[in-house]
Structures are given as C-alpha cells and as structure tokens.
Design a protein around this motif. Sequence first.
Motif, mmCIF file in Angstrom:
data_model
loop_
_atom_site.group_PDB
_atom_site.id
_atom_site.type_symbol
_atom_site.label_atom_id
_atom_site.label_comp_id
_atom_site.label_asym_id
_atom_site.label_seq_id
_atom_site.Cartn_x
_atom_site.Cartn_y
_atom_site.Cartn_z
ATOM 1 N N ALA A 233 -39.393 -34.374 61.832
ATOM 2 C CA ALA A 233 -38.121 -34.012 61.160
ATOM 3 C C ALA A 233 -38.359 -32.416 60.869
ATOM 4 C CB ALA A 233 -37.872 -34.743 60.168
ATOM 5 N N PRO A 234 -39.422 -32.085 60.241
ATOM 6 C CA PRO A 234 -39.511 -30.469 60.004
ATOM 7 C C PRO A 234 -39.719 -29.482 61.239
ATOM 8 C CG PRO A 234 -41.062 -31.672 58.704
ATOM 9 C CD PRO A 234 -40.603 -32.820 59.658
ATOM 10 N N ILE B 14 -36.959 -25.749 64.929
ATOM 11 C CA ILE B 14 -36.402 -25.617 66.210
ATOM 12 C C ILE B 14 -34.976 -25.459 66.367
ATOM 13 C CG2 ILE B 14 -36.041 -26.609 68.632
ATOM 14 C CD1 ILE B 14 -38.948 -27.779 68.476
ATOM 15 N N LEU B 15 -34.374 -26.146 65.471
ATOM 16 C CA LEU B 15 -32.772 -26.042 65.265
ATOM 17 C C LEU B 15 -32.286 -24.815 64.882
ATOM 18 C CD1 LEU B 15 -29.957 -27.400 65.632
ATOM 19 C CD2 LEU B 15 -30.265 -28.248 63.166
ATOM 20 N N VAL B 16 -33.057 -24.624 63.601
ATOM 21 C CA VAL B 16 -32.773 -23.065 62.981
ATOM 22 C C VAL B 16 -33.199 -21.904 63.673
ATOM 23 C CG1 VAL B 16 -33.269 -21.471 60.928
ATOM 24 C CG2 VAL B 16 -32.894 -24.070 60.792
ATOM 25 N N VAL C 231 -33.070 -21.837 67.365
ATOM 26 C CA VAL C 231 -32.202 -21.680 68.395
ATOM 27 C C VAL C 231 -30.955 -21.128 67.981
ATOM 28 C CG1 VAL C 231 -30.668 -23.103 69.851
ATOM 29 C CG2 VAL C 231 -33.237 -23.559 69.718
ATOM 30 N N LEU C 232 -30.403 -21.854 66.573
ATOM 31 C CA LEU C 232 -28.985 -21.093 66.114
ATOM 32 C C LEU C 232 -29.103 -19.911 65.619
ATOM 33 C CD1 LEU C 232 -26.456 -22.135 64.900
ATOM 34 C CD2 LEU C 232 -27.336 -22.648 62.651
ATOM 35 N N THR C 233 -30.215 -19.433 65.327
ATOM 36 C CA THR C 233 -30.318 -17.845 65.029
ATOM 37 C C THR C 233 -30.279 -17.020 66.267
ATOM 38 O OG1 THR C 233 -31.691 -18.509 63.114
ATOM 39 C CG2 THR C 233 -31.937 -16.110 63.748
ATOM 40 N N ASN C 234 -31.179 -17.483 67.165
ATOM 41 C CA ASN C 234 -31.337 -16.674 68.489
ATOM 42 C C ASN C 234 -29.698 -16.738 69.004
ATOM 43 O OD1 ASN C 234 -34.102 -16.068 68.379
ATOM 44 N ND2 ASN C 234 -34.521 -17.880 69.385
ATOM 45 N N GLY C 235 -28.912 -17.906 69.091
ATOM 46 C CA GLY C 235 -27.680 -17.941 69.585
ATOM 47 C C GLY C 235 -26.576 -16.873 68.705
ATOM 48 N N LEU C 236 -26.842 -16.986 67.533
ATOM 49 C CA LEU C 236 -26.024 -16.064 66.753
ATOM 50 C C LEU C 236 -26.376 -14.657 67.099
ATOM 51 C CD1 LEU C 236 -25.913 -18.029 63.485
ATOM 52 C CD2 LEU C 236 -24.030 -17.895 65.158
ATOM 53 N N ASN C 237 -27.582 -14.357 67.299
ATOM 54 C CA ASN C 237 -28.133 -12.859 67.695
ATOM 55 C C ASN C 237 -27.333 -12.768 68.967
ATOM 56 O OD1 ASN C 237 -29.350 -11.873 65.343
ATOM 57 N ND2 ASN C 237 -31.320 -13.118 65.951
ATOM 58 N N LEU C 238 -27.427 -13.377 70.016
ATOM 59 C CA LEU C 238 -26.898 -13.364 71.111
ATOM 60 C C LEU C 238 -25.446 -12.913 71.316
ATOM 61 C CD1 LEU C 238 -28.934 -15.771 73.530
ATOM 62 C CD2 LEU C 238 -29.035 -13.089 73.312
ATOM 63 N N GLN D 122 -24.648 -14.658 59.802
ATOM 64 C CA GLN D 122 -25.632 -15.397 60.184
ATOM 65 C C GLN D 122 -26.333 -16.427 58.977
ATOM 66 O OE1 GLN D 122 -28.696 -13.839 62.571
ATOM 67 N NE2 GLN D 122 -27.005 -12.776 63.943
ATOM 68 N N GLN D 123 -26.767 -15.665 57.913
ATOM 69 C CA GLN D 123 -27.232 -16.264 56.748
ATOM 70 C C GLN D 123 -26.354 -17.335 56.064
ATOM 71 O OE1 GLN D 123 -28.333 -13.123 54.049
ATOM 72 N NE2 GLN D 123 -30.556 -12.943 55.163
ATOM 73 N N ILE D 124 -25.124 -17.085 56.093
ATOM 74 C CA ILE D 124 -23.986 -18.261 55.668
ATOM 75 C C ILE D 124 -23.967 -19.529 56.546
ATOM 76 C CG2 ILE D 124 -21.628 -18.497 55.184
ATOM 77 C CD1 ILE D 124 -21.355 -15.683 54.254
ATOM 78 N N ILE D 125 -24.183 -19.146 57.767
ATOM 79 C CA ILE D 125 -23.952 -20.160 58.819
ATOM 80 C C ILE D 125 -25.253 -21.156 58.664
ATOM 81 C CG2 ILE D 125 -23.710 -20.855 61.374
ATOM 82 C CD1 ILE D 125 -22.097 -18.371 61.774
ATOM 83 N N ILE D 126 -26.413 -20.405 58.709
ATOM 84 C CA ILE D 126 -27.706 -21.302 58.613
ATOM 85 C C ILE D 126 -27.670 -22.255 57.303
ATOM 86 C CG2 ILE D 126 -30.255 -20.884 58.634
ATOM 87 C CD1 ILE D 126 -29.859 -19.169 60.758
ATOM 88 N N GLY D 127 -27.462 -21.240 56.130
ATOM 89 C CA GLY D 127 -27.485 -22.012 55.104
ATOM 90 C C GLY D 127 -26.418 -23.018 55.113
ATOM 91 N N SER D 128 -25.339 -23.052 55.249
ATOM 92 C CA SER D 128 -24.490 -24.305 55.725
ATOM 93 C C SER D 128 -25.042 -25.314 56.499
ATOM 94 C CB SER D 128 -23.268 -23.702 56.414
ATOM 95 O OG SER D 128 -22.598 -22.784 55.251
ATOM 96 N N ALA D 129 -25.684 -24.905 57.671
ATOM 97 C CA ALA D 129 -26.194 -25.863 58.238
ATOM 98 C C ALA D 129 -27.598 -26.700 57.778
ATOM 99 C CB ALA D 129 -27.060 -25.546 59.614
ATOM 100 N N ILE D 130 -28.312 -25.909 57.016
ATOM 101 C CA ILE D 130 -29.265 -26.577 56.180
ATOM 102 C C ILE D 130 -28.608 -27.616 54.979
ATOM 103 C CG2 ILE D 130 -31.071 -26.134 54.558
ATOM 104 C CD1 ILE D 130 -31.735 -23.744 55.978
#
Length: 53
Positions: free
Chosen positions: A7-8, A13-15, A17-24, A32-40
């Motif tokens: 699980a960790p 990996i999910l975070v 991939v999400l970060t790289n996608g948002l950067n692209l 990006q921080q808001i989206i990743i925080g929401s996903a967590i």
Amino acid sequence: MMGTITAPVAGVILVTVLTNGLNLLSVNGFIQQIIIGSAILVALGLDRPDVTR
C-alpha cells in the motif's frame, strides 16, 4: 494487524505519477499541492475503517 509494504509503495507511485502528469500539463505549483493534498485526504478517507455509532 500489521500492514504490508504494498500500500505505501502504491501510494508513492500514485503521487509521483500525479505530480509528473501535472508538471507535464504545466499546472501551477500551488494548484499541484492542493490537488495532491486532496488526493491524499481522499485516500485516507477511503482507507479509514467503517465506524458505526
């Protein structure tokens, strides 16, 4: 009961991939921080055991 390492690792990996996608997509770093925080927070909400009152 102890958890497994799966699980960790999946979460990292999910975070990543999400970060790289948002950067692209050239998303602002603050957004990006808001989206990743929401996903967590969503992941924590889904992982929480059902509590009955």
